[in-house]
Design an enzyme around this catalytic site. Structure first.
Site, PDB file in Angstrom:
ATOM      1  N   LYS A 146      -9.800   1.758  -1.911  1.00  0.00           N
ATOM      2  CA  LYS A 146      -9.884   1.404  -0.500  1.00  0.00           C
ATOM      3  C   LYS A 146     -11.237   1.869   0.024  1.00  0.00           C
ATOM      4  O   LYS A 146     -11.616   3.028  -0.141  1.00  0.00           O
ATOM      5  CB  LYS A 146      -8.745   2.068   0.278  1.00  0.00           C
ATOM      6  CG  LYS A 146      -8.596   1.605   1.721  1.00  0.00           C
ATOM      7  CD  LYS A 146      -7.335   2.208   2.335  1.00  0.00           C
ATOM      8  CE  LYS A 146      -7.086   1.667   3.736  1.00  0.00           C
ATOM      9  NZ  LYS A 146      -5.800   2.193   4.297  1.00  0.00           N
ATOM     10  N   CYS A 200      -5.186  -2.897   3.093  1.00  0.00           N
ATOM     11  CA  CYS A 200      -4.834  -2.697   4.497  1.00  0.00           C
ATOM     12  C   CYS A 200      -6.039  -2.753   5.438  1.00  0.00           C
ATOM     13  O   CYS A 200      -6.537  -3.825   5.756  1.00  0.00           O
ATOM     14  CB  CYS A 200      -4.065  -1.388   4.641  1.00  0.00           C
ATOM     15  SG  CYS A 200      -3.150  -1.243   6.204  1.00  0.00           S
ATOM     16  N   GLU A 249       0.843  -1.190   0.000  1.00  0.00           N
ATOM     17  CA  GLU A 249       0.000   0.000   0.000  1.00  0.00           C
ATOM     18  C   GLU A 249       0.882   1.246   0.000  1.00  0.00           C
ATOM     19  O   GLU A 249       1.924   1.303   0.655  1.00  0.00           O
ATOM     20  CB  GLU A 249      -0.890  -0.001   1.242  1.00  0.00           C
ATOM     21  CG  GLU A 249      -1.782   1.224   1.354  1.00  0.00           C
ATOM     22  CD  GLU A 249      -2.519   1.309   2.679  1.00  0.00           C
ATOM     23  OE1 GLU A 249      -3.574   1.960   2.703  1.00  0.00           O
ATOM     24  OE2 GLU A 249      -2.041   0.732   3.681  1.00  0.00           O
TER      25      GLU A 249
END
Length: 530
Positions: free
Chosen positions: A347, A381, A270
């Site tokens: 995300k 993440c 990331e």
């Protein structure tokens, strides 16, 4: 020489590229009912490709039928449509089920005189016979039921079904099923509540395979095939670079090495592009830094795509801050496939740090990505800490989930690590983590980094003892590679010690996704050719 012409009508296995036309067909057929979302259609095709059929007439989809394999105990018991289909995603499919369950059959109303429905039923029968199944079962609509009860021609659903069987009443759907060799075994209550004409009821229809010996116990075993995929995860050292070319050359080095090892996938961390900020003349304020990074987006995307094709490897491009068309900054992963297709996965959940310092906004869509190694998913993440997202990807057919992450402490890393291991277990899939290490002075969010990248597995007999196929040493730059066998997942889901996907209580709970009817396709290539 006599003139010849190509066939105008064919029935074949449905492909992901058929989804837009299937979606349009379903809307035309079921005008008063909620249509399938494209996510549901992806799940149906990905979960059991050989069980989904389309009828093509003059190059247009005019018929669609969907089915899955189920255990007899579930298929022949009372059930609802949502429960039996995994909320329309076809995720209840069991590879060693004894029965073929048909949960969708629709034909273009303008093409009903070409016997398309009968051809689709024949395709189902052929599949059931080829797989040596007990037969076919489904819940059939009873569209004349409400009117019959209102006019007092029938007292209840069972009475209505019996009168249709004895030709005292006519129902076009039940009549079609009977003419195709199906026999009603009773009535299913609350099968499809939104089907007003059927009052939510359905006829429980069964066709028994004439080649099956009903007195002989049937035991299907999942072949322990080899379907190897080689995975590579980059644990990337943050380093100062003088310009974009130096940064890309660092990335290219690891792509080249992974390709030399003949890896099918390589994943980067990331926000791995943050090191581009080290080339700035001065330290930028957070909002200035994000703007500067976002300007690199077209070059990042193009460079990764070029590498994927040149080195014949699928690249999961970590994530990169990107200004979207609506003006927001989002944290986006670019997935560049070796066939030239490029997909994006934003995300969904920005961390408090990302929201505060960079004003990064969350995305609004999660979906599987078709690759030459099957459907995959990406959770960036923090997204790995929300089990609903991984479950959605698994329901759509993902067998590998990639988790690029960026954590500054061991505690932060372990949150992602433990959650990723949980996602591998509960979804019976592989999870690949990739993180940054080191630090970059004068670059926000790269002060310190902690990572131990790894490739995680479910915890069952075919897999690594500790559920870890491979892992890197802590906080050193390296490339970690492992072979995984996707066929082991099929075995675990059907015959494993625990069967998390199959054993879910669909009668008690499900996940509802907002705004699916207005689903936005962010990836132009999502329905690319298989």
């Amino acid at each position: 020489m006599a003139a010849t012409s190509q066939a105008r009508l064919e029935v074949r296995q449905a492909l992901l590229s058929d989804i837009p036309e299937i979606s349009s067909l379903v809307k035309r057929v079921y005008k008063g009912m909620p249509p399938y979302t494209r996510a549901e259609l992806r799940g149906q095709i990905n979960n059991f490709p050989e069980g989904q059929f389309v009828a093509i007439l003059d190059d247009k989809v005019v018929g669609y039928c969907a089915c899955s394999r189920l255990k007899e105990k579930l298929a022949l018991a009372n059930h609802s449509w949502n429960r039996i289909t995994g909320n329309g995603l076809g995720s209840r499919h069991i590879p060693n089920g004894e029965w073929l369950y048909g949960y969708e059959m629709c034909v273009d109303p303008k093409q009903r005189g070409v016997r398309i429905g009968r051809r689709l039923y024949d395709a189902r029968r052929t599949l059931a016979e080829r797989l040596d199944l007990r037969g076919i079962v489904f819940g059939g609509r009873m569209p004349g039921l409400r009117r019959a009860i209102k006019t007092k021609k029938a007292t209840d659903p069972i009475d209505y079904l019996e009168k249709v069987k004895s030709n005292k009443l006519r129902d076009p759907v039940i009549g079609f099923h009977l003419s195709n060799g199906f026999e009603p075994q009773g009535v299913l209550k609350k099968y499809l509540p939104e089907d007003d004409d059927s009052m939510g009821f359905a006829s429980h229809m069964v066709w028994r395979n004439p080649y099956d010996n009903a007195d002989e116990p049937k035991k299907f075993r999942i072949p322990r095939d080899v379907e190897n995929v080689r995975l590579a995860t980059v644990q990337l050292q943050a380093r100062a670079v003088k310009d974009f070319d130096e940064f890309i050359n660092n990335v290219k080095y690891f792509v080249d090495v992974a390709a030399d090892y003949e890896a099918d996938f390589v994943v980067f961390p990331e926000l791995f592009t943050l090191m581009l900020l080290s080339s700035e003349q001065k330290e930028l304020k957070p909002h200035e830094a994000i703007e500067a990074l976002s300007e690199y987006t077209p070059r990042i995307r193009q460079s990764l795509s070029d590498m994927a094709m040149k080195y014949n490897i699928n690249i999961i491009g970590g994530s990169h801050p990107t200004r979207t068309e609506d003006g927001e900054i989002q944290n986006v992963a670019y997935i560049c496939l070796r066939d030239g297709a490029v997909h994006e996965q934003e995300k969904i959940h920005p961390t408090p740090n990302e929201s505060y310092w960079w004003n990064i906004k969350g995305g609004d869509q999660i979906s599987v990505i078709p690759t030459d190694c099957g459907p995959i998913g990406v959770l960036i993440c923090y997204d790995s800490e929300f089990p609903e997202l991984a479950r959605r990807l698994a329901d759509e057919g993902a067998r590998i989930i990639f988790v690029p992450f960026c954590t500054d402490s061991r505690q932060g890393y372990l949150r992602v690590r433990y959650c990723s291991q949980a996602r591998a277990i509960e979804n019976q899939c592989f999870v690949v983590m990739s993180g940054n290490v080191g630090n970059l002075p004068n670059v926000h969010n790269m002060d310190i980094q902690y990572a131990q990248s790894c490739i995680l597995t479910p915890c069952d007999f075919p897999f690594a003892r500790d559920g870890i196929a491979a892992e890197a040493s802590e906080n050193v730059e390296t490339l970690t590679i492992s072979d995984v066998n996707l066929s082991d997942l099929s075995w675990a889901r059907a015959e494993g010690t625990v069967r998390n996907l199959a054993d879910r209580r669909f009668d008690l709970y499900n996940i509802n996704w907002a705004n699916e009817d207005d689903e936005i396709e962010n990836n132009a290539n999502l329905e690319a050719k298989k």
